[in-house]
Design a protein around this motif. Sequence first.
Motif, short mmCIF file in Angstrom:
data_model
loop_
_atom_site.label_atom_id
_atom_site.label_comp_id
_atom_site.label_asym_id
_atom_site.label_seq_id
_atom_site.Cartn_x
_atom_site.Cartn_y
_atom_site.Cartn_z
N HIS A 23 -2.84 -7.72 32.33
CA HIS A 23 -3.18 -7.54 30.84
C HIS A 23 -2.63 -8.53 29.93
CE1 HIS A 23 -4.92 -3.59 32.11
NE2 HIS A 23 -3.39 -3.68 32.85
N GLU A 24 -3.60 -9.06 29.08
CA GLU A 24 -3.15 -10.02 28.09
C GLU A 24 -2.50 -9.55 27.10
OE1 GLU A 24 -4.86 -13.24 24.85
OE2 GLU A 24 -6.13 -12.15 26.22
N MET A 25 -1.11 -9.98 26.61
CA MET A 25 -0.49 -9.54 25.54
C MET A 25 -0.30 -10.56 24.59
SD MET A 25 0.98 -6.58 26.47
CE MET A 25 -0.61 -6.01 26.94
N ALA A 26 0.55 -10.60 23.59
CA ALA A 26 0.40 -11.16 22.34
C ALA A 26 0.54 -12.70 22.49
CB ALA A 26 1.72 -10.83 21.53
N GLY A 27 1.13 -13.20 23.53
CA GLY A 27 1.53 -14.60 23.90
C GLY A 27 2.33 -15.37 23.06
N LEU A 28 3.36 -14.70 22.36
CA LEU A 28 4.04 -15.31 21.32
C LEU A 28 5.27 -15.87 21.99
CD1 LEU A 28 3.97 -12.91 18.65
CD2 LEU A 28 2.92 -15.09 18.73
N GLY A 82 11.88 -8.53 20.05
CA GLY A 82 11.56 -7.46 20.97
C GLY A 82 12.49 -7.21 21.89
N GLU A 83 12.62 -5.80 22.37
CA GLU A 83 13.68 -5.39 23.27
C GLU A 83 13.03 -4.81 24.39
OE1 GLU A 83 17.96 -4.20 20.90
OE2 GLU A 83 16.46 -2.73 21.60
N CYS A 84 13.43 -5.28 25.57
CA CYS A 84 12.88 -4.72 26.82
C CYS A 84 11.16 -4.61 26.80
CB CYS A 84 13.52 -3.55 27.03
SG CYS A 84 13.42 -2.79 28.73
N GLY A 85 10.60 -3.30 26.73
CA GLY A 85 9.08 -3.17 26.59
C GLY A 85 8.74 -4.07 25.31
N GLY A 86 9.42 -4.01 24.43
CA GLY A 86 8.64 -4.99 23.27
C GLY A 86 8.73 -6.43 23.64
N TYR A 87 9.79 -6.86 24.56
CA TYR A 87 9.75 -8.21 24.94
C TYR A 87 8.67 -8.40 25.96
CZ TYR A 87 11.97 -12.40 27.42
OH TYR A 87 12.07 -13.65 28.07
N MET A 88 8.33 -7.45 26.86
CA MET A 88 7.47 -7.93 27.63
C MET A 88 5.90 -8.02 26.86
SD MET A 88 8.64 -4.85 30.33
CE MET A 88 6.88 -4.59 31.43
N THR A 89 5.68 -7.16 25.85
CA THR A 89 4.62 -7.27 24.88
C THR A 89 4.56 -8.52 24.25
OG1 THR A 89 4.82 -4.71 24.67
CG2 THR A 89 3.48 -5.89 23.26
N LEU A 90 5.45 -9.09 23.84
CA LEU A 90 5.31 -10.56 23.16
C LEU A 90 5.13 -11.73 24.31
CD1 LEU A 90 8.60 -10.21 21.09
CD2 LEU A 90 6.28 -10.03 20.23
#
Length: 434
Positions: A347-352, A327-335
Motif C-alpha cells: 500500500h502506498e504511504m506518504a512517501g516523505l 513519526g514513531e513506529c507506526g507513524g514512521y511506517m506511514t511516512l
Amino acid sequence: MTTPGLLIGAARSGSGKTTIALGLMRALARRGMRVSAVKCGPDYIDPAFHAAATGRESLNLDSWAMEPALIAELAAGAGQGADIIIAEGAMGLFDGAPGGAAGVGASADIAALLGWPVLLAHDVSGQAQTGAAVIRGLAAYDSRLTTAGVILNRVGSERHRRLVTLGLEGTSLRILGSLPRNDEVGLPERHLGLVQAGETSDLELRLEALADFVEAHADVPAIVAGARAAPAPPQAQAQITRPPAQRIAVARDDAFSFFYPHLARAWRAAGVEIVPFSPLEDQSPPLDCDLCWLPGGYPELHAGRLAQARNFIDGLRAFAERRPIHGECGGYMTLGRALIDAQGVAHEMAGLLDLETSFAKRKLHLGYRTAKLLEDHALGKANDMLRGHEFHYASILKETGEPFVLARDAYSETDAPAGLRNGRVSGSFFHFIG
C-alpha cells in the motif's frame, strides 16, 4: 502524597494481572470509591482499559526511563482527588534491564520507590505446593518490598486451593482471593497485546463481568486495607519534558493511538495546545499547527484505508513543506513509501521518507533504547540523549537516507543508526518516553 496505593505483580506475563486489576478497579469504582490507575512500564494499551474501568485517565510509570523525582511527581498527580491508586505491573515483578534512570524498569522498582505494597497474582495452573514455593520466593526476593497478600488464579478445585495454601502455612502471606479457571472472563488479544479499549464494542459488559468475578472470589475490603500511602517524595526537581512545539497536531484513532498520557499532561501543563486529527477519517493535520506528531499504533491493520485517505496523505505532504513532522513506529511506517500488510499486499504511504516496511515478514523487536539526536530536533538539541523503547513486529525492507538518531538497546554498548530524517520530516521505530 497521602493517597494509599497497591501494586499488582506476578511471576510472569499471562498470570492474570490485567484480569485482577481491571476487575478490582471496576469493583471499587462501583462501590463509590475514586480509583486512580497506573501502569508500570512502556505499555500504551492497558491504560485505556484502566480509564474505562475507573472513569479517570491512567498513566505510565517507568523506572528505566524516568528519574525518581518524576515518578514521585506523576504518582502524586495520580493520587489527587483519589481514594486509592491501583498499579498494574508489567511482565514479571522483577523483570527489567540494566542502566535505568531510577532502576531497571521493573515493577518492583515502582513499588519500592513509592512505598506501595505488592498484591501477588499467581497462576497456579499446573502447580500445587510448587505454587506456594514460587509465591514464597517472590515475597522474599527483594527486601525493599512488602507483600499485601496473594490472589491465586486459575484454581482447578477446592483441593487444589488447599494444597497451595498448605504450602504457605507458617508465613505471614495471606490468601486474599482464589479465582477459578474461567475462559469466559477475559479480553480479546492480538499481536501487540489486548485489542484496544476503543475497539472492544462490549467493553462495559466485560468490565462488569470482571468486577463480578473478582467480587465473588476475592476479599475486596481486605485488599483495600492492604494499600499504603507513599512516603514523602524526594526533595528534587522533577525533570520537565520540554514541549517539542507550541501547537501540535497529533494523529489519534485506532491506527495511531500509542501516545503516552504523561507526555500529553506535561505538554499541556507547559501551555501546549494538542490538536487531534484522525487519518482513518481522512482528516489532514491543520496547517496552522507548529508540528505534526504521528504516534505508533496499528497502521498495518488499516493500510488499505490509509492509502485511500488522499486528504490525509496530501495534507501530510503539504504540512511537510511548512512545518516539521515526526513519526514513531507506526507513524514512521506511514511516512515511508510503502507498507506491506499481512497478506503481502503493498500500500502506498506518504512517501516523505525513503522507507518500505512489511507486516508480512514479521519479527518481534522489543526492548528499552537510548537514542542520541544527530541534529537539532523538536525533541532536543544535537547530541541530546533520549530514553524510550521499541516494540513492533514489522520488518524493514528498505531504509535509505540520513539517520534520525544513533540508538542502542539496554544490553549493548554499541550505537547504530536508526530511523530517517529528510528535511523537516523524521521518524523511527523508537518510542520516546522521556
